[in-house]
Design an enzyme around this catalytic site. Structure first.
Site, PDB file in Angstrom:
ATOM      1  N   GLY A   1       1.652   0.973  -3.704  1.00 60.97           N
ATOM      2  CA  GLY A   1       0.463   0.535  -4.421  1.00 60.97           C
ATOM      3  C   GLY A   1       0.440  -0.928  -4.834  1.00 60.97           C
ATOM      4  O   GLY A   1      -0.274  -1.290  -5.763  1.00 60.97           O
ATOM      5  N   SER A   2       1.189  -1.785  -4.152  1.00 57.28           N
ATOM      6  CA  SER A   2       1.173  -3.199  -4.529  1.00 57.28           C
ATOM      7  C   SER A   2      -0.207  -3.817  -4.306  1.00 57.28           C
ATOM      8  O   SER A   2      -0.675  -4.619  -5.129  1.00 57.28           O
ATOM      9  CB  SER A   2       2.258  -3.986  -3.791  1.00 57.28           C
ATOM     10  OG  SER A   2       2.082  -3.912  -2.389  1.00 57.28           O
ATOM     11  N   ASN A   3      -0.870  -3.451  -3.219  1.00 55.97           N
ATOM     12  CA  ASN A   3      -2.233  -3.946  -3.003  1.00 55.97           C
ATOM     13  C   ASN A   3      -3.199  -3.392  -4.045  1.00 55.97           C
ATOM     14  O   ASN A   3      -4.069  -4.100  -4.531  1.00 55.97           O
ATOM     15  CB  ASN A   3      -2.732  -3.597  -1.594  1.00 55.97           C
ATOM     16  CG  ASN A   3      -2.399  -4.666  -0.581  1.00 55.97           C
ATOM     17  OD1 ASN A   3      -2.669  -5.836  -0.797  1.00 55.97           O
ATOM     18  ND2 ASN A   3      -1.811  -4.257   0.524  1.00 55.97           N
TER      19      ASN A   3
ATOM     20  N   ASN B   1     -10.708  -1.284   4.968  1.00 56.19           N
ATOM     21  CA  ASN B   1      -9.266  -1.119   5.067  1.00 56.19           C
ATOM     22  C   ASN B   1      -8.636  -2.481   5.313  1.00 56.19           C
ATOM     23  O   ASN B   1      -9.269  -3.362   5.899  1.00 56.19           O
ATOM     24  CB  ASN B   1      -8.935  -0.183   6.241  1.00 56.19           C
ATOM     25  CG  ASN B   1      -7.452   0.076   6.391  1.00 56.19           C
ATOM     26  OD1 ASN B   1      -6.747   0.338   5.429  1.00 56.19           O
ATOM     27  ND2 ASN B   1      -6.960  -0.005   7.624  1.00 56.19           N
TER      28      ASN B   1
ATOM     29  N   HIS C   1      -5.421  -4.031   7.348  1.00 55.67           N
ATOM     30  CA  HIS C   1      -4.431  -3.671   8.367  1.00 55.67           C
ATOM     31  C   HIS C   1      -3.449  -4.832   8.516  1.00 55.67           C
ATOM     32  O   HIS C   1      -3.871  -5.986   8.562  1.00 55.67           O
ATOM     33  CB  HIS C   1      -5.130  -3.390   9.705  1.00 55.67           C
ATOM     34  CG  HIS C   1      -4.193  -2.906  10.755  1.00 55.67           C
ATOM     35  ND1 HIS C   1      -3.703  -1.620  10.774  1.00 55.67           N
ATOM     36  CD2 HIS C   1      -3.623  -3.542  11.805  1.00 55.67           C
ATOM     37  CE1 HIS C   1      -2.878  -1.480  11.806  1.00 55.67           C
ATOM     38  NE2 HIS C   1      -2.815  -2.640  12.446  1.00 55.67           N
TER      39      HIS C   1
END
Length: 187
Positions: free
Chosen positions: A12-14, A102, A104
């Site tokens: 969950g760093s993003n 998203n 990527h």
């Protein structure tokens, strides 16, 4: 104020970066984090960041409307996949057209598709002796990593870079660009 829901599967760093970016922002806020992994570290981050978070199983996502109903109750303006590893269901994509994105960890169309996530991508970049890689932020459609590209950022790959080195470069690009692109989409 626009509402963001994040889907994540791992650390969950993003997700944390997005929550912190939008904490004192008048454009949007992260209202919920959803995960398919009840052991995901993103749940700990969400708790610490005081953001509602729930986990769900495959049945709730793909065989019933449970997750869709949850989204409809939350009314997100944008759904952000940030390290979410399952194929996203068409029912949600159809309900939220051009509102599911998203990030990527490669320059699509290279190194996309089923199974191409995280270190799998970085190893492929190194094994293929690529001289550059980067991130792609794209809309989500019914196929893995084939939605329309919104944004790309590049970085060099040197002959001595390991997959871990590439991962660190990609992480830096994600931290720098992902929140800004989300904000621009919502303005």
């Amino acid at each position: 104020m626009k509402r963001i829901v994040i889907f994540a599967s791992g650390s969950g760093s993003n997700a944390e970066n997005l929550v912190e970016y939008f904490n004192n922002n008048d454009v949007a806020s992260v209202v919920q984090i959803l995960t398919n992994n009840p052991q995901a570290k993103v749940l700990d981050r969400a708790k610490r960041l005081k953001v509602s978070a729930l986990s769900f199983n495959k049945v709730a996502l793909t065989e019933t409307n449970d997750v869709l109903n949850l989204l409809n109750a939350t009314k997100p303006d944008l759904i952000v996949l940030a390290g979410f590893l399952w194929k996203f269901p068409e029912a949600i994509i159809n309900e939220y057209p051009n509102k599911v994105i998203n990030v990527h960890p490669a320059l699509l169309p290279k190194f996309g598709g089923k199974g191409m996530y995280g270190m799998n991508v970085h190893k492929a970049v190194v094994d293929n002796k690529e001289t550059e890689t980067g991130i792609t932020i794209h809309y989500v459609n019914e196929n893995y990593d084939e939605g329309a590209i919104i944004f790309q950022a590049k970085c060099d790959v040197t002959p001595t870079d390991t997959a871990e080195d590439v991962a660190a470069k990609i992480h830096k690009l994600e931290m720098e660009h992902f929140p800004k692109v989300v904000e621009d989409l919502l303005k």
